[in-house]
Design a protein around this motif. Structure first.
Motif, short mmCIF file in Angstrom:
data_model
loop_
_atom_site.label_atom_id
_atom_site.label_comp_id
_atom_site.label_asym_id
_atom_site.label_seq_id
_atom_site.Cartn_x
_atom_site.Cartn_y
_atom_site.Cartn_z
N VAL A 146 0.72 -1.32 0.02
CA VAL A 146 -0.10 -0.17 -0.19
C VAL A 146 0.83 1.22 -0.06
O VAL A 146 1.67 1.70 0.97
CB VAL A 146 -0.81 0.11 1.19
CG1 VAL A 146 -1.79 1.16 1.09
CG2 VAL A 146 -1.92 -1.29 1.21
N HIS A 147 1.05 1.93 -0.99
CA HIS A 147 1.48 3.27 -1.23
C HIS A 147 0.73 4.48 -0.67
O HIS A 147 -0.39 4.60 -0.96
CB HIS A 147 2.11 3.60 -2.53
CG HIS A 147 2.88 4.78 -2.51
ND1 HIS A 147 4.45 4.53 -1.74
CD2 HIS A 147 2.79 5.92 -2.80
CE1 HIS A 147 4.84 6.05 -1.96
NE2 HIS A 147 3.99 6.72 -2.57
N ALA B 290 5.49 7.47 -8.97
CA ALA B 290 4.88 6.52 -10.17
C ALA B 290 5.51 5.14 -10.23
O ALA B 290 4.52 4.37 -10.21
CB ALA B 290 5.17 7.21 -11.49
N SER B 291 6.70 4.70 -9.74
CA SER B 291 7.02 3.48 -9.74
C SER B 291 6.66 3.04 -8.55
O SER B 291 6.16 1.48 -8.54
CB SER B 291 8.69 3.57 -9.55
OG SER B 291 9.53 4.09 -10.72
N ALA C 278 0.96 12.96 -9.44
CA ALA C 278 1.62 11.80 -9.89
C ALA C 278 1.25 10.39 -9.54
O ALA C 278 0.91 9.50 -10.66
CB ALA C 278 3.19 11.89 -9.65
N ALA C 279 0.62 10.30 -8.33
CA ALA C 279 0.39 9.12 -7.77
C ALA C 279 -1.11 8.58 -8.41
O ALA C 279 -1.21 7.70 -8.87
CB ALA C 279 0.14 8.98 -6.30
N VAL C 280 -1.86 9.68 -8.52
CA VAL C 280 -3.37 9.39 -9.05
C VAL C 280 -3.21 9.13 -10.61
O VAL C 280 -3.70 8.16 -11.15
CB VAL C 280 -4.13 10.50 -8.73
CG1 VAL C 280 -5.50 10.54 -9.53
CG2 VAL C 280 -4.47 10.79 -7.19
N GLN C 281 -2.18 9.74 -11.33
CA GLN C 281 -2.04 9.55 -12.79
C GLN C 281 -1.56 8.33 -13.00
O GLN C 281 -1.97 7.43 -13.83
CB GLN C 281 -1.15 10.55 -13.35
CG GLN C 281 -0.80 10.44 -14.84
CD GLN C 281 -0.06 11.52 -15.42
OE1 GLN C 281 0.31 12.25 -14.58
NE2 GLN C 281 0.35 11.26 -16.66
#
Length: 253
Positions: free
Chosen positions: A30-31, A63-64, A89-92
C-alpha cells in the motif's frame, strides 16, 4: 450476524472477517501519500495488519511505487507543494495501471484551496472517499455524482454507502477522538482492504469494523491516549476472524 445484502454481495461480520484474513494472507503493498503527522502511525498500523506500507511523496519516485503497489492512499493533510505534486503523479499512475485508490480529504471543509483540489481528484474516480462529517458534507454533491465511488462518513456512528447499499457501523471508542491520525490510519486500512477486495463498500466496511473493534479492545483499562495508541496497534496486529465475528456491529442504513 446481520446480512446487509444477499449473497454474493452480503456485508456482515463473516464477510468483513474474510477481507481482513485476506489482507494478512496476501500482504498487499500500500503506497500512502499522507500527512506528516500521520505517517509513522499509519505505517505501523498497516504493518500490524499484515500490509506492506511505503510513504514516499516525491513526484519522481511515486509513479514507480504506485505501479508496483496493490493499493494507494491519497491524504490531503499538510498539503505542501511537494505533496500536491506527488499526489498528482500518484493518481495519474494509479489510473494508468488500474490501481484502486482511496481519498482522505482532510480539512477540506476549512481550507477552500484544499476543497477545490479534492473536487478535481474526485473527478478522477477514487474507489473510496473517507472523511468525517464536516469534510464529507463539503464534498457530498461531487461524491454523490461520482460513478463507482463508495464513501465512508466516520464518527460516533460510521455510515458507508456506494449509492445503492448503505451500511452503518457502531464499533469504535471515544478514545479515538483524543489522539491525532486515527482517521488517517483508518484510511490506510481501507486502502489495504480495497487492495484485496474489489467490492469497495465491503472493503471500507471491513477496515472500519476492524478499526472500531481494535479501539474497543485497546481502551479496556487503558491509562490514556498515549498507551491507547500503542494498544490499538497491538489489537490490530492481533485481529482475527473469531474476534471480528463476535464483536462486529453492522446494520443496514
Amino acid at each position: 450476524m446481520t446480512d446487509i445484502t444477499s449473497a454474493p454481495n452480503r456485508i456482515d461480520a463473516f464477510a468483513v472477517a474474510r477481507v481482513i484474513a485476506r489482507v494478512r494472507d496476501w500482504a498487499p503493498r500500500v503506497h500512502c501519500i499522507t500527512n506528516t503527522v500521520a505517517q509513522n502511525f499509519t505505517a505501523n498500523v498497516l504493518a500490524a495488519i499484515g500490509a506492506v506500507p511505503s510513504m514516499t511523496v516525491h513526484a519522481d519516485e511515486v509513479a514507480s511505487l504506485v505501479e508496483s503497489a496493490d493499493g494507494v492512499l491519497i491524504n490531503l493533510g499538510t498539503l505542501d507543494p511537494e505533496r500536491r505534486a506527488g499526489i498528482e503523479a500518484a493518481v495519474q499512475a494509479a489510473r494508468a495501471n488500474g490501481k484502486a485508490w482511496v481519498l482522505d480529504p482532510v480539512k477540506v471543509d476549512r481550507v477552500p484551496l484544499r476543497r477545490a483540489f479534492a473536487l478535481t481528484l474526485i473527478k478522477q474516480a477514487p474507489a473510496i472517499v473517507r472523511g468525517n462529517s464536516g469534510e464529507m458534507t463539503a464534498l457530498f454533491p461531487a461524491i454523490a455524482a461520482a460513478t463507482g465511488t463508495a464513501f465512508a462518513v466516520t464518527g460516533a456512528r460510521d455510515s458507508l454507502s456506494d449509492g445503492t447499499r448503505t451500511v452503518l457501523v457502531d464499533n469504535g471508542h471515544p478514545m479515538l477522538a483524543r489522539m491525532v491520525a486515527t482517521g488517517c490510519a483508518l484510511s490506510g486500512l481501507i486502502a489495504a482492504c480495497r487492495a484485496v477486495e474489489s467490492d469497495s463498500l465491503l472493503a471500507a466496511a471491513a477496515a472500519t469494523v476492524a478499526w472500531g473493534v481494535a479501539a474497543e479492545r485497546a481502551a479496556i483499562g487503558v491509562a490514556g491516549p498515549g498507551s491507547f495508541a500503542v494498544r490499538v496497534i497491538d489489537e490490530i496486529g492481533a485481529m482475527d476472524t473469531p474476534t471480528l465475528e463476535r464483536h462486529a456491529l453492522i446494520s443496514r442504513g
